[in-house]
Write a protein that holds these residues in place. Structure first.
Motif, PDB file in Angstrom:
ATOM      1  N   TYR A  13     -67.503   1.407  20.155  1.00  0.00           N
ATOM      2  CA  TYR A  13     -68.599   1.400  19.037  1.00  0.00           C
ATOM      3  C   TYR A  13     -69.814   0.475  19.981  1.00  0.00           C
ATOM      4  CZ  TYR A  13     -65.737   2.474  15.236  1.00  0.00           C
ATOM      5  OH  TYR A  13     -64.946   3.337  14.241  1.00  0.00           O
ATOM      6  N   GLY A  14     -69.391  -0.044  21.096  1.00  0.00           N
ATOM      7  CA  GLY A  14     -70.478  -0.455  21.861  1.00  0.00           C
ATOM      8  C   GLY A  14     -71.190  -1.817  21.070  1.00  0.00           C
ATOM      9  N   GLN A  15     -72.201  -2.274  21.710  1.00  0.00           N
ATOM     10  CA  GLN A  15     -72.777  -3.441  21.271  1.00  0.00           C
ATOM     11  C   GLN A  15     -73.936  -3.023  20.200  1.00  0.00           C
ATOM     12  OE1 GLN A  15     -72.037  -6.867  22.209  1.00  0.00           O
ATOM     13  NE2 GLN A  15     -70.316  -5.675  22.858  1.00  0.00           N
ATOM     14  N   ARG A  30     -67.921 -11.027  14.971  1.00  0.00           N
ATOM     15  CA  ARG A  30     -68.323 -10.013  14.437  1.00  0.00           C
ATOM     16  C   ARG A  30     -67.097  -8.937  14.539  1.00  0.00           C
ATOM     17  NH1 ARG A  30     -70.815  -5.346  16.729  1.00  0.00           N
ATOM     18  NH2 ARG A  30     -71.025  -6.346  18.628  1.00  0.00           N
ATOM     19  N   PHE A  63     -67.329   8.905  18.788  1.00  0.00           N
ATOM     20  CA  PHE A  63     -67.543   7.457  18.767  1.00  0.00           C
ATOM     21  C   PHE A  63     -69.179   7.333  19.628  1.00  0.00           C
ATOM     22  CE2 PHE A  63     -63.152   7.187  18.606  1.00  0.00           C
ATOM     23  CZ  PHE A  63     -63.177   6.242  17.416  1.00  0.00           C
ATOM     24  N   LEU A  89     -71.767   3.488  13.347  1.00  0.00           N
ATOM     25  CA  LEU A  89     -72.261   4.516  14.319  1.00  0.00           C
ATOM     26  C   LEU A  89     -73.611   4.825  14.008  1.00  0.00           C
ATOM     27  CD1 LEU A  89     -69.541   6.956  14.848  1.00  0.00           C
ATOM     28  CD2 LEU A  89     -70.073   5.054  16.411  1.00  0.00           C
ATOM     29  N   GLN A 131     -77.404   2.919  13.511  1.00  0.00           N
ATOM     30  CA  GLN A 131     -78.049   1.634  13.953  1.00  0.00           C
ATOM     31  C   GLN A 131     -79.325   1.601  13.215  1.00  0.00           C
ATOM     32  OE1 GLN A 131     -77.600   1.861  18.252  1.00  0.00           O
ATOM     33  NE2 GLN A 131     -76.336  -0.077  17.968  1.00  0.00           N
ATOM     34  N   VAL A 171     -64.542  -2.377  21.239  1.00  0.00           N
ATOM     35  CA  VAL A 171     -65.871  -2.634  21.741  1.00  0.00           C
ATOM     36  C   VAL A 171     -66.345  -1.649  22.655  1.00  0.00           C
ATOM     37  CG1 VAL A 171     -66.896  -4.362  23.398  1.00  0.00           C
ATOM     38  CG2 VAL A 171     -65.124  -4.949  21.576  1.00  0.00           C
ATOM     39  N   HIS A 185     -73.246   7.062  18.946  1.00  0.00           N
ATOM     40  CA  HIS A 185     -74.153   6.378  18.102  1.00  0.00           C
ATOM     41  C   HIS A 185     -75.129   7.681  17.550  1.00  0.00           C
ATOM     42  CE1 HIS A 185     -73.106   2.179  17.780  1.00  0.00           C
ATOM     43  NE2 HIS A 185     -73.015   2.454  19.369  1.00  0.00           N
ATOM     44  N   VAL A 198     -65.716  -9.925  18.334  1.00  0.00           N
ATOM     45  CA  VAL A 198     -66.632 -10.600  19.623  1.00  0.00           C
ATOM     46  C   VAL A 198     -67.405 -11.684  18.947  1.00  0.00           C
ATOM     47  CG1 VAL A 198     -68.509  -9.860  21.024  1.00  0.00           C
ATOM     48  CG2 VAL A 198     -67.082  -8.207  20.044  1.00  0.00           C
ATOM     49  N   LEU A 244     -65.362  -5.469  14.699  1.00  0.00           N
ATOM     50  CA  LEU A 244     -65.965  -4.223  15.045  1.00  0.00           C
ATOM     51  C   LEU A 244     -65.881  -2.969  14.147  1.00  0.00           C
ATOM     52  CD1 LEU A 244     -67.307  -3.784  17.979  1.00  0.00           C
ATOM     53  CD2 LEU A 244     -65.280  -5.304  17.928  1.00  0.00           C
TER      54      LEU A 244
END
Lengths: 245, 297
Positions: free
Chosen positions: A243-245, B74, B255, B182, B184, A240, B257, B63, B76
């Motif tokens: 990779y973050g939200q 979800r 890690f 990674l 979005q 978490v 994004h 999560v 990860l």
């Protein structure tokens, strides 16, 4: 094999454990970068590496199932894993048997219907062999599947137990396992619902002793589950963060 | 576990409320497989969950997310699951009747139908049998394509299309593979980095890094859409492509994004290192630190 004293009068086993004690268990998830999910599992001196690839396009047309994913398990024993250095062929019966035991165990718990026409590959490598290969393979696969984000109804934990001189003993090592007088069984359970997915025994055990041996092994499974759950939580928290939200 | 000792609606709602008021530092509920989430029957089970005796139970480690009454978990790290409209980069694996099969790093191969490509020169007509025989001249095995997801089949298979000049065969560059988590979704996935490099961020984790080509040049010469030959590439362009590709690899190792600003910052930070060193742990963490600091400021 010469008769060795497996259980001392003080109640200690050859590696210094009590009868109902597990070996030191260490595990880790996300150890490989290429695989979709991976885990390293160590119980005493038995060490296993598991890698999951998939769900992905089936390698063979014949493996395509229209309603669920095809689960493929391959198990390999490293030549350096035992005292005597030996290369094992891929078709070794014992190896194939362990692979199919793992596959059958997980087919009941993976929610495979969400991935129709796909294949999930499980690759297991035994790096060091000190008894309890089946249980180590099953536990490593559970961790690797969770890491790969493949839905499972719950954990599967496996543990072995046997009987030495009227005493039920937990988690046999190689010396205890290979002694003729020690019957041993391996059990894989879902700790929350208590369902049994695998029960394997290759020696004779008095029927009156079966129940407490099984109970002891199930207790071991629950201990292993606690260890695994804390590792999974830590790894998820770590992911978490990464990779973050 | 009995249903009595499970969290009821109230704490769950409170957690949800907290999440909305502080989206960054909000409380995240982590679950592991077999863990009960809620016993309240007002909730519907979503992805990553199942119901047993009226209790919603997690099937994944991840999560918990809630949208109105839908509860999902979800994971990860999971394979790419497509959504309609996503820009993806894929590799043609085989030809079938009136369609290509494309590796999209997803759980099954994607499908590119002959009817969902543009003909060279932008000719508008139905695809005939002669087009079917010429399929290999459009895309052959091993070709890389950039496309958009057109639709999803019932079993989760992906259908893609290349019916725009933005999409089609890729050349003049190199492919970088990173974890799909990674990348979005954003307004555009086609970026021109100021150093003369174009980057296509495929949502499936496949990233195409190539030398800059003026979009007007493509429109002026639509015959070249299916060309298999690279344009002339100078040594400088080649090193820039390699540097940007390794910058993306370095960012993904740390890690971060991947988006255009992160790539530009990483490129600037990388200039004092030789290209081949960018993927080493020490250099990539140094670059990542600089990029993180710049992104926050």
């Amino acid at each position: 094999m010469s008769r060795q004293e497996l259980l001392s009068p003080e109640g200690l086993r050859i590696d210094g454990r009590r009868a109902n004690e597990l070996r030191r268990t260490v595990c880790k998830q996300s150890v490989l970068t290429q695989a979709d999910g991976s885990a390293y599992y160590e119980q005493g001196n038995t060490k296993v590496l598991a890698a999951i690839y998939g769900p992905r396009e089936p390698r063979l047309r014949s493996n395509t199932l229209n309603d669920r994913a095809f689960v493929n398990v391959e198990f390999k024993v490293a030549p350096f894993s035992t005292n005597e250095r030996r290369k094992r062929s891929k078709g070794d019966r014992r190896i194939l048997e362990i692979a199919s035991a793992v596959r059958q165990t997980f087919e009941s718990v993976i929610v495979a219907t969400v991935y129709p026409r796909s294949q999930i590959d499980v690759f297991l490598h035994l790096l060091q062999d000190d008894g309890g290969n089946v249980q180590a393979c099953i536990n490593a696969t559970t961790l690797a599947l969770i890491d790969a984000g493949i839905p499972m109804t719950e954990y599967i934990c496996a543990c072995s137990a046997g009987y030495i001189d009227e005493t039920p003993v937990l988690d046999l090592n190689h010396t205890e396992e290979s002694s003729f007088e020690t019957p041993d069984l391996t059990i894989a359970v879902m700790p929350r619902s208590g369902k049994v997915t695998l029960l394997q025994m290759e020696s004779r055990l008095e029927i009156t002793r079966l129940e407490d041996t099984m109970l002891l092994a199930t207790e071991g499974c629950k201990q292993i589950q606690r260890i695994m759950d804390s590792v999974v939580r830590e790894n998820t928290r770590d992911l978490v963060e990464k990779y973050g939200q | 576990m009995s249903t009595a000792d499970l969290p009821d609606l109230a704490p769950f709602e409170q957690a949800a409320a907290k999440r909305t008021e502080a989206t960054t530092g909000g409380e995240t509920q982590l679950v592991t497989p077999g863990e009960p989430i809620t016993s309240n029957t007002a909730f519907m089970r979503g992805h990553g969950t199942y119901v047993e005796e009226g209790v919603v139970i997690s099937a994944l480690a991840g999560v918990v997310e809630r949208i109105n009454k839908l509860v999902t978990v979800r994971a990860l790290k999971a394979r790419y699951a497509g959504e309609i409209g996503d820009v993806v980069v894929g590799r043609i694996t085989s030809l079938a009747e009136k369609r290509w099969r494309v590796d999209l790093n997803s759980r099954q191969n994607g499908v590119l139908a002959l009817s969902s490509i543009n003909l060279p020169g932008g000719v508008q007509r139905r695809k005939s049998e002669s087009d079917e025989l010429r399929m290999r001249t459009f895309f052959a095995e091993g070709d890389l394509v950039v496309a958009e997801i057109q639709s999803l089949y019932g079993d989760g298979a992906i259908a893609i299309h290349t019916r725009s000049l933005k999409y089609g065969k890729l050349r003049n560059g190199t492919l970088v593979t990173i974890p799909p988590a990674l990348v979005q979704r954003s307004r555009t996935h086609f970026y021109a980095i100021p150093c003369g490099v174009d980057v296509i961020l495929g949502l499936n984790g496949y990233i195409w890094v190539s030398k800059h080509v003026d979009p007007q040049a493509i429109e002026a010469n639509p015959e070249e859409v299916y060309s298999n030959v690279n344009d002339p590439i100078t040594a400088e362009e080649r090193t820039n492509v390699a540097r940007v590709a390794n910058c993306i690899r370095a960012l993904s190792r740390q890690f971060i994004h991947i988006h255009d600003t992160a790539i530009v910052y990483a490129y600037e930070a990388s200039l004092r290192f030789p290209i081949s060193d960018l993927v080493t742990d020490s250099v990539s963490s140094e670059i990542a630190m600089e990029v993180r600091a710049k992104l926050q400021s």
